[in-house]
Design a protein around this motif. Structure first.
Motif, PDB file in Angstrom:
ATOM      1  N   GLN A 117       0.830  -1.217   0.000  1.00  0.00           N
ATOM      2  CA  GLN A 117       0.000   0.000   0.000  1.00  0.00           C
ATOM      3  C   GLN A 117       0.859   1.260   0.000  1.00  0.00           C
ATOM      4  O   GLN A 117       0.610   2.184  -0.759  1.00  0.00           O
ATOM      5  CB  GLN A 117      -0.981   0.013   1.161  1.00  0.00           C
ATOM      6  CG  GLN A 117      -2.052  -1.073   1.056  1.00  0.00           C
ATOM      7  CD  GLN A 117      -3.154  -0.885   2.058  1.00  0.00           C
ATOM      8  OE1 GLN A 117      -2.937  -0.383   3.174  1.00  0.00           O
ATOM      9  NE2 GLN A 117      -4.365  -1.280   1.700  1.00  0.00           N
ATOM     10  N   TRP A 118       1.870   1.311   0.835  1.00  0.00           N
ATOM     11  CA  TRP A 118       2.836   2.405   0.810  1.00  0.00           C
ATOM     12  C   TRP A 118       4.084   1.955   1.548  1.00  0.00           C
ATOM     13  O   TRP A 118       4.045   1.107   2.431  1.00  0.00           O
ATOM     14  CB  TRP A 118       2.259   3.697   1.389  1.00  0.00           C
ATOM     15  CG  TRP A 118       1.719   3.593   2.795  1.00  0.00           C
ATOM     16  CD1 TRP A 118       0.890   2.637   3.305  1.00  0.00           C
ATOM     17  CD2 TRP A 118       1.965   4.506   3.871  1.00  0.00           C
ATOM     18  NE1 TRP A 118       0.604   2.890   4.619  1.00  0.00           N
ATOM     19  CE2 TRP A 118       1.233   4.030   4.995  1.00  0.00           C
ATOM     20  CE3 TRP A 118       2.695   5.680   3.994  1.00  0.00           C
ATOM     21  CZ2 TRP A 118       1.245   4.688   6.223  1.00  0.00           C
ATOM     22  CZ3 TRP A 118       2.690   6.341   5.208  1.00  0.00           C
ATOM     23  CH2 TRP A 118       1.980   5.846   6.309  1.00  0.00           C
ATOM     24  N   LEU A 119       5.231   2.510   1.162  1.00  0.00           N
ATOM     25  CA  LEU A 119       6.503   2.050   1.723  1.00  0.00           C
ATOM     26  C   LEU A 119       6.972   2.895   2.897  1.00  0.00           C
ATOM     27  O   LEU A 119       7.789   2.443   3.691  1.00  0.00           O
ATOM     28  CB  LEU A 119       7.586   2.034   0.635  1.00  0.00           C
ATOM     29  CG  LEU A 119       7.285   1.174  -0.603  1.00  0.00           C
ATOM     30  CD1 LEU A 119       8.485   1.173  -1.542  1.00  0.00           C
ATOM     31  CD2 LEU A 119       6.913  -0.246  -0.212  1.00  0.00           C
ATOM     32  N   GLY A 120       6.522   4.130   2.974  1.00  0.00           N
ATOM     33  CA  GLY A 120       6.928   4.973   4.095  1.00  0.00           C
ATOM     34  C   GLY A 120       8.308   5.575   3.923  1.00  0.00           C
ATOM     35  O   GLY A 120       8.982   5.411   2.912  1.00  0.00           O
ATOM     36  N   ASP A 121       8.754   6.268   4.962  1.00  0.00           N
ATOM     37  CA  ASP A 121       9.972   7.077   4.909  1.00  0.00           C
ATOM     38  C   ASP A 121      11.241   6.236   4.852  1.00  0.00           C
ATOM     39  O   ASP A 121      12.090   6.410   3.971  1.00  0.00           O
ATOM     40  CB  ASP A 121      10.006   7.997   6.121  1.00  0.00           C
ATOM     41  CG  ASP A 121      10.707   9.311   5.849  1.00  0.00           C
ATOM     42  OD1 ASP A 121      11.949   9.311   5.813  1.00  0.00           O
ATOM     43  OD2 ASP A 121      10.011  10.317   5.659  1.00  0.00           O
ATOM     44  N   SER A 122      11.396   5.301   5.771  1.00  0.00           N
ATOM     45  CA  SER A 122      12.647   4.560   5.909  1.00  0.00           C
ATOM     46  C   SER A 122      12.927   3.651   4.718  1.00  0.00           C
ATOM     47  O   SER A 122      14.013   3.691   4.127  1.00  0.00           O
ATOM     48  CB  SER A 122      12.629   3.733   7.198  1.00  0.00           C
ATOM     49  OG  SER A 122      13.814   2.974   7.324  1.00  0.00           O
ATOM     50  N   CYS A 157       6.196   5.935  -3.785  1.00  0.00           N
ATOM     51  CA  CYS A 157       6.779   5.060  -2.761  1.00  0.00           C
ATOM     52  C   CYS A 157       6.404   5.514  -1.355  1.00  0.00           C
ATOM     53  O   CYS A 157       6.062   4.700  -0.492  1.00  0.00           O
ATOM     54  CB  CYS A 157       8.302   5.022  -2.899  1.00  0.00           C
ATOM     55  SG  CYS A 157       8.915   4.098  -4.311  1.00  0.00           S
ATOM     56  N   LEU A 158       6.469   6.798  -1.132  1.00  0.00           N
ATOM     57  CA  LEU A 158       6.254   7.338   0.211  1.00  0.00           C
ATOM     58  C   LEU A 158       4.830   7.120   0.703  1.00  0.00           C
ATOM     59  O   LEU A 158       4.609   6.735   1.859  1.00  0.00           O
ATOM     60  CB  LEU A 158       6.593   8.825   0.239  1.00  0.00           C
ATOM     61  CG  LEU A 158       8.088   9.181   0.154  1.00  0.00           C
ATOM     62  CD1 LEU A 158       8.266  10.671  -0.091  1.00  0.00           C
ATOM     63  CD2 LEU A 158       8.814   8.752   1.422  1.00  0.00           C
ATOM     64  N   ILE A 185       5.386  11.299   7.106  1.00  0.00           N
ATOM     65  CA  ILE A 185       6.560  11.431   6.237  1.00  0.00           C
ATOM     66  C   ILE A 185       7.380  12.629   6.687  1.00  0.00           C
ATOM     67  O   ILE A 185       6.835  13.689   7.007  1.00  0.00           O
ATOM     68  CB  ILE A 185       6.134  11.588   4.768  1.00  0.00           C
ATOM     69  CG1 ILE A 185       5.269  10.396   4.331  1.00  0.00           C
ATOM     70  CG2 ILE A 185       7.355  11.711   3.861  1.00  0.00           C
ATOM     71  CD1 ILE A 185       5.928   9.040   4.457  1.00  0.00           C
ATOM     72  N   SER A 186       8.687  12.470   6.699  1.00  0.00           N
ATOM     73  CA  SER A 186       9.571  13.531   7.198  1.00  0.00           C
ATOM     74  C   SER A 186       9.551  14.746   6.276  1.00  0.00           C
ATOM     75  O   SER A 186       9.281  14.643   5.077  1.00  0.00           O
ATOM     76  CB  SER A 186      11.005  13.004   7.309  1.00  0.00           C
ATOM     77  OG  SER A 186      11.535  12.718   6.025  1.00  0.00           O
ATOM     78  N   ASP A 187       9.857  15.897   6.858  1.00  0.00           N
ATOM     79  CA  ASP A 187       9.946  17.132   6.079  1.00  0.00           C
ATOM     80  C   ASP A 187      11.064  17.051   5.051  1.00  0.00           C
ATOM     81  O   ASP A 187      10.959  17.633   3.958  1.00  0.00           O
ATOM     82  CB  ASP A 187      10.175  18.324   7.007  1.00  0.00           C
ATOM     83  CG  ASP A 187       8.947  18.652   7.855  1.00  0.00           C
ATOM     84  OD1 ASP A 187       7.831  18.252   7.456  1.00  0.00           O
ATOM     85  OD2 ASP A 187       9.123  19.283   8.919  1.00  0.00           O
ATOM     86  N   ASP A 188      12.145  16.356   5.386  1.00  0.00           N
ATOM     87  CA  ASP A 188      13.261  16.218   4.440  1.00  0.00           C
ATOM     88  C   ASP A 188      12.830  15.461   3.187  1.00  0.00           C
ATOM     89  O   ASP A 188      13.209  15.820   2.064  1.00  0.00           O
ATOM     90  CB  ASP A 188      14.438  15.489   5.099  1.00  0.00           C
ATOM     91  CG  ASP A 188      15.173  16.371   6.091  1.00  0.00           C
ATOM     92  OD1 ASP A 188      14.963  17.606   6.049  1.00  0.00           O
ATOM     93  OD2 ASP A 188      15.948  15.831   6.908  1.00  0.00           O
TER      94      ASP A 188
END
Length: 548
Positions: free
Chosen positions: A286-291, A391-392, A428-431
């Protein structure tokens, strides 16, 4: 002749060398039932010890190739072969590599047998019998215990679990496929279809001289530039693109092992990616997230940076062209289809984009509308930005029928109309968001380059670099000497046109495709091929949009 298997050599694992390693390197001391495979049978002369181990009787009637790399290949001579953990089995599982595989405890002392008996019509019948506690599967179907099941060429054998595929059976008495080039049949066994595209199928193939499995992209010439009247340009492109693909040396780019030609099809033999593609991975997760996205994206950018340094534009970056090398969450990935787009007629190429234009850069959309002035390598960076967004959070930044805007898909791209409003962005991170914004920049001159992406603070950490080094350390990068050997054969051999007429390729040095080589012809196509389908295209993109 009875070929018994002496397994004493399997006990020697102190130096980390498994029996399958010995077999492939020609060091095996096993009996004639297991014959060493040469990686270059045409040039590598067998040693005296190898010659002693090769049977002098009838040739092998079959071969077993490992699907699971912890298993090893075997040539079949005897009319009955036993398989299991027992040391007396002809094919013993009592070797270090199989013991480490994770399923060893589910294997029986004698797990199954293969027998070969004369048939009523003069041939032979090969049967498999399950003698285990936990079962045997052939092509995903469970074999009834103690009941013979006929084994056919190219069958896949699984042990204990349906998905635990370990061996591939090949009947050496069968005739080669007459529809394939002889040069292909001499080196590979064509197997099942594993994918399809606009220009042909992708099939799995197994090397006859080793344990390697490959993906074979089969390009239908009638759907590509091979069908044009400009034959001189066609054959120049064949040579140029074959050389281009064979010279890439990067751990995150799918290596090309061979390029074979026939009157109707071009066969490009690639490394097989067992983990599927990024498109499927995102659908599953569904989504991979930040890391996870950070290590995945670092590999993509590293590969594209390598291509751009060679002045090569991919032009068709999308999740379907990012291949996973394992099922692990954080795994090695490799980019593919970087050279095929130049072999494909640009009218056909852009027609395939009509269904999923979500990853096209604004410059290409402008060319479609007849208002563009060309494009640069930066179109790849835009596509990477869209891939990172997907991806995010698991859905694309640009899509048709978006509820928050009246713009159609192309208008969204041309105005960079995207946002971070979905609840998933709160995790999700700001970076990461900053890097997405730096890549989805309308002005190509202001858009981040791959090198700038690699220096961005979201990707610039020691922990991420350690992950990258660990993943790429084991990646096989083809030998430049091997690639040049294949290139030389391509240069010297005859290639047939669509009518079967042989045209001898002139030996000459042709440089790798440059970024500018396709601009003029592509621009013409884009200006005349703006189909109404583009305004509401993107049928595949809908699958990425998360549900309620």
């Amino acid at each position: 002749m009875n070929h018994q298997n002496n397994n004493a050599e399997y006990a020697d694992a102190a130096n980390g060398t498994t029996e399958s390693d010995k077999i492939l390197s020609g060091q095996s001391s096993s009996s004639a039932s297991t014959v060493p495979y040469s990686t270059d049978p045409a040039t590598q002369e067998a040693s005296d010890s190898q010659k002693d181990s090769i049977p002098t009787g009838p040739p092998a009637w079959g071969s077993l190739y490992p699907i699971d790399p912890s298993f090893y290949p075997m040539e079949l001579y005897d009319d009955m072969i036993t398989f299991g953990r027992g040391e007396r089995c002809n094919y013993t599982f009592d070797v270090p590599s199989i013991k480490r595989s994770g399923h060893y405890q589910q294997y029986s002392k004698e797990h199954f047998t293969i027998t070969r008996t004369p048939g009523s019509s003069g041939g032979h019948t090969v049967m498999l019998v399950d003698t285990s506690m936990n079962g045997v599967f052939v092509n995903g179907e469970k074999v009834p215990p103690k009941m013979p099941r006929q084994l056919c060429s190219k069958d896949e054998i699984s042990l204990a679990f349906e998905r635990n595929k370990v061996l591939f059976y090949y009947d050496k008495t069968e005739e080669d496929d007459p529809d394939l080039p002889q040069s292909f049949n001499e080196k590979y066994i064509m197997h099942r279809v594993i994918g399809s595209g606009a220009y042909g199928d992708v099939r799995c193939a197994i090397s006859k001289f080793g344990t390697e499995k490959h993906a074979v992209k089969i390009i239908n010439k009638q759907k590509t530039i091979f069908g044009t009247k400009d034959q001189e340009r066609v054959y120049d492109d064949i040579l140029k693109e074959a050389k281009l693909m064979l010279t890439f040396q990067h751990p995150c780019i799918i290596p090309v092992h061979d390029v074979l030609d026939s009157p109707k099809y071009l066969y490009i033999v690639l490394e097989l990616a067992p983990g599927g593609d990024l498109y499927t991975r995102v659908l599953q997760k569904q989504w991979l997230g930040d890391s996870v996205s950070s290590i995945m994206f670092y590999q993509m950018v590293s590969a594209v940076s390598y291509l751009h340094d060679k002045n090569v534009t991919h032009r068709d970056l999308k999740p379907e062209n990012i291949l996973m090398m394992s099922d692990e969450e954080e795994c090695l990935l490799k980019i593919t289809d970087f050279g095929v787009s130049s072999l494909v007629d640009e009218t056909s190429f852009m027609r395939t984009q009509a269904g999923t234009p979500s990853y096209l850069a604004p410059e290409l959309v402008q060319l479609m509308k007849g208002s563009g002035k060309g494009y640069t390598k930066q179109v790849d960076c835009w596509s990477l930005g869209v891939i990172l967004y997907v991806c995010l959070v698991g859905y694309p930044p640009f899509a048709r029928n978006r509820p928050d805007t009246p713009q159609d898909l192309l208008q969204q791209i041309l105005s960079a109309n995207y946002n971070f409003k979905h609840p998933r962005w709160s995790k999700i991170s700001d970076d990461a968001k900053d890097l997405v914004g730096s890549m989805l920049e309308l002005d190509p001159k202001k858009r981040f380059t791959p090198h700038e992406c690699l220096r961005h603070r979201w990707l610039n950490s020691d922990a991420l670099m350690q992950k990258y080094k660990k993943l790429t350390r084991q990646s096989a990068v083809s030998s430049p000497a091997c690639s040049m050997s294949i290139i030389k054969k391509i240069e010297e051999r005859h290639i047939e046109n669509n009518n079967g007429v042989e045209l001898n390729l002139q030996r000459e040095e042709i440089s790798c495709s440059s970024t500018d080589s396709n601009h003029t012809s592509l621009e013409r196509v884009l200006k005349r091929r703006l189909s109404s389908d583009f305004s509401d295209g993107g049928h595949a993109v809908k699958k990425f949009i998360p549900g309620d």
